[in-house]
Design a protein around this motif. Structure first.
Motif, short mmCIF file in Angstrom:
data_model
loop_
_atom_site.label_atom_id
_atom_site.label_comp_id
_atom_site.label_asym_id
_atom_site.label_seq_id
_atom_site.Cartn_x
_atom_site.Cartn_y
_atom_site.Cartn_z
N GLN A 12 0.82 -1.21 0.00
CA GLN A 12 0.00 0.00 0.00
C GLN A 12 0.86 1.27 0.00
OE1 GLN A 12 0.39 -2.06 2.56
NE2 GLN A 12 0.65 -0.88 4.44
N LEU A 13 2.14 1.14 0.28
CA LEU A 13 3.04 2.29 0.29
C LEU A 13 3.55 2.65 -1.10
CD1 LEU A 13 5.16 1.37 3.44
CD2 LEU A 13 3.14 2.83 3.32
N PHE A 14 3.20 1.85 -2.09
CA PHE A 14 3.72 2.01 -3.44
C PHE A 14 2.61 2.26 -4.45
CE2 PHE A 14 6.81 -0.22 -1.01
CZ PHE A 14 8.02 0.28 -1.45
N GLY A 15 2.99 2.86 -5.54
CA GLY A 15 2.07 3.11 -6.63
C GLY A 15 2.83 3.14 -7.94
N PRO A 16 2.13 3.21 -9.05
CA PRO A 16 2.80 3.17 -10.34
C PRO A 16 3.41 4.52 -10.74
CG PRO A 16 0.45 3.34 -10.65
CD PRO A 16 0.69 3.21 -9.17
N ASP A 17 4.52 4.46 -11.41
CA ASP A 17 5.10 5.62 -12.10
C ASP A 17 4.81 5.38 -13.56
OD1 ASP A 17 6.71 7.32 -13.60
OD2 ASP A 17 8.29 7.35 -12.11
N THR A 26 5.18 5.86 -2.78
CA THR A 26 4.29 7.01 -2.93
C THR A 26 3.75 7.54 -1.60
OG1 THR A 26 2.38 5.55 -3.28
CG2 THR A 26 3.52 6.38 -5.25
N ASP A 27 3.94 6.80 -0.52
CA ASP A 27 3.41 7.21 0.78
C ASP A 27 4.15 8.46 1.27
OD1 ASP A 27 1.77 6.32 3.29
OD2 ASP A 27 3.77 6.88 4.00
N PRO A 28 3.43 9.54 1.61
CA PRO A 28 4.08 10.79 2.00
C PRO A 28 5.04 10.67 3.20
CG PRO A 28 1.76 11.16 1.60
CD PRO A 28 1.98 9.68 1.55
N ALA A 29 4.66 9.94 4.22
CA ALA A 29 5.53 9.80 5.40
C ALA A 29 6.81 9.06 5.04
CB ALA A 29 4.79 9.08 6.52
N TRP A 30 6.68 8.02 4.25
CA TRP A 30 7.86 7.26 3.85
C TRP A 30 8.73 8.07 2.89
CZ3 TRP A 30 9.76 2.60 5.53
CH2 TRP A 30 8.98 1.95 6.47
N LEU A 31 8.13 8.89 2.08
CA LEU A 31 8.92 9.76 1.19
C LEU A 31 9.70 10.80 2.00
CD1 LEU A 31 6.41 10.29 -1.76
CD2 LEU A 31 8.60 9.07 -1.82
#
Length: 74
Positions: A12-17, A26-31
């Motif tokens: 859930q922390l990832f998304g497509p580029d 893509t998760d803001p906190a992890w970024l």
């Protein structure tokens, strides 16, 4: 390293580029964590590239949480 740990947490922390057609963090906190680690690595790992003031600014988010590391030879 941040991305590897995030992968263990969950997809859930990832998304497509769409441009590169790869999956990215893509998760803001992890970024923000990635940004802090990246800036600290630059400031603490290659301090000769910037002024001491610039290094302090780059490392601040990291050192505020974890403290200043003991670096050999410095």
């Amino acid at each position: 390293m941040i991305t590897e740990v995030a992968r263990r947490v969950g997809p859930q922390l990832f998304g497509p580029d769409d441009e590169e057609e790869v999956e990215v963090l893509t998760d803001p906190a992890w970024l923000r964590a990635f940004g802090a680690a990246y800036a600290a690595a630059l400031a603490l790992g290659a301090p000769e590239l910037l002024t001491p003031q610039e290094n302090a600014v780059l490392a601040r988010r990291w050192t505020t949480v974890f403290g200043s590391p003991v670096l050999p030879g410095r």
